[in-house]
Design a protein around this motif. Structure first.
Motif, PDB file in Angstrom:
ATOM      1  N   GLY A 160      30.411  39.816  41.351  1.00 23.87           N
ATOM      2  CA  GLY A 160      28.988  40.658  41.977  1.00 23.87           C
ATOM      3  C   GLY A 160      27.877  39.981  41.357  1.00 23.87           C
ATOM      4  O   GLY A 160      27.930  38.795  40.847  1.00 23.87           O
ATOM      5  N   GLY A 161      26.802  40.616  41.369  1.00 22.73           N
ATOM      6  CA  GLY A 161      25.529  40.088  40.892  1.00 22.73           C
ATOM      7  C   GLY A 161      24.384  40.421  41.809  1.00 22.73           C
ATOM      8  O   GLY A 161      24.611  40.998  42.971  1.00 22.73           O
ATOM      9  N   PRO A 162      23.090  39.923  41.615  1.00 22.95           N
ATOM     10  CA  PRO A 162      22.042  40.116  42.521  1.00 22.95           C
ATOM     11  C   PRO A 162      22.496  39.717  44.111  1.00 22.95           C
ATOM     12  O   PRO A 162      22.778  38.358  44.145  1.00 22.95           O
ATOM     13  CB  PRO A 162      20.852  39.230  41.920  1.00 22.95           C
ATOM     14  N   GLN A 163      22.087  40.671  44.952  1.00 21.11           N
ATOM     15  CA  GLN A 163      22.476  40.232  46.268  1.00 21.11           C
ATOM     16  C   GLN A 163      23.736  39.963  46.612  1.00 21.11           C
ATOM     17  O   GLN A 163      24.225  39.502  47.669  1.00 21.11           O
ATOM     18  CB  GLN A 163      21.497  39.154  46.800  1.00 21.11           C
ATOM     19  N   LEU A 164      24.851  40.192  45.709  1.00 22.92           N
ATOM     20  CA  LEU A 164      26.140  39.769  45.883  1.00 22.92           C
ATOM     21  C   LEU A 164      27.298  41.263  45.535  1.00 22.92           C
ATOM     22  O   LEU A 164      26.843  41.984  44.734  1.00 22.92           O
ATOM     23  CB  LEU A 164      26.600  38.880  44.725  1.00 22.92           C
ATOM     24  N   HIS A 165      28.167  41.255  46.537  1.00 23.53           N
ATOM     25  CA  HIS A 165      29.041  42.229  46.285  1.00 23.53           C
ATOM     26  C   HIS A 165      30.510  41.737  45.368  1.00 23.53           C
ATOM     27  O   HIS A 165      30.850  40.664  45.820  1.00 23.53           O
ATOM     28  CB  HIS A 165      29.737  42.704  47.811  1.00 23.53           C
TER      29      HIS A 165
END
Length: 212
Positions: free
Chosen positions: A34-39
């Motif tokens: 995941g992460g910023p703007q990530l699923h």
């Protein structure tokens, strides 16, 4: 327009996501952690792929299967190729592609497109030796894409398989030929050109036809 991109945390996937967002296209990006703007999504987990697909409420116009691994890079013939290297490579590079397509099919818009990132190393005509596990998995991904193209054409869905070039990434290495930005820009042009007339195509980021 809505685009789903697996393996979008870095390299080609991250640049694809950013370039689409730069022109106002909605992107659903994934990465293992995941992460910023990530699923968060591990494409070896079929149930997780299905769960993510169920959260999507608007049609997907383009599904980009980009997540991949190159686990046997340092190995050469005569060294130990652990079974886990084969299993993990195929779980990500082949089964992960199929399960992503399978679970997202009900979410695809009419006339949607599927892009599978393979490699010229998956070409049987370009068998240059070494990297046996990676080559075999990318060859399988190419075969998978060609067969999906046949079965999905009656549904109005086009499938393309792509070589992204030799790209300066963790996978491609620092001495590679092109930047992720150049690869992503070329791939976006290829995806836009994909149609039912060209479904099953295997080509490079710059439009060059790839041998099967």
């Amino acid at each position: 327009m809505q685009v789903v991109i697996t393996g979008a945390s870095r390299g080609i996937g991250a640049n694809l996501a950013q370039q689409y967002r730069n022109v106002g296209i909605n992107v659903i990006g994934t990465s293992r952690n995941g992460g910023p703007q990530l699923h968060p999504l591990d494409v070896t987990d079929s149930a997780a792929i299905g769960a993510l697909a169920q959260t999507i409420t608007t049609p997907v116009d383009l599904l980009v299967c980009n997540a991949g691994v190159f686990l046997d890079r340092p190995l050469s013939l005569g060294e130990t190729y652990d079974d886990a290297i084969w299993a993990d490579s195929f779980a990500t590079n082949v089964t992960g592609v199929f399960q992503t397509v399978h679970h997202f099919l009900p979410k695809l818009a009419p006339n949607a497109k599927i892009a599978i990132i393979s490699s010229q190393m998956g070409s049987s005509e370009r068998a240059n030796g070494s990297s046996y596990v990676y080559r075999a998995s990318k060859s399988a991904a190419l075969n998978l894409g060609r067969n999906l193209a046949v079965d999905l054409a009656p549904k109005g869905i086009a499938v393309g398989i792509y070589h992204p070039g030799w790209v300066i990434t963790d996978m491609g290495g620092a001495n590679a030929a092109i930047t992720p930005e150049v690869s992503a820009a070329g791939l976006i042009e290829r995806f836009a050109a994909l149609s039912l007339e060209t479904t099953g195509v295997f080509e490079a980021y710059d439009g060059a036809p790839m041998p099967f």
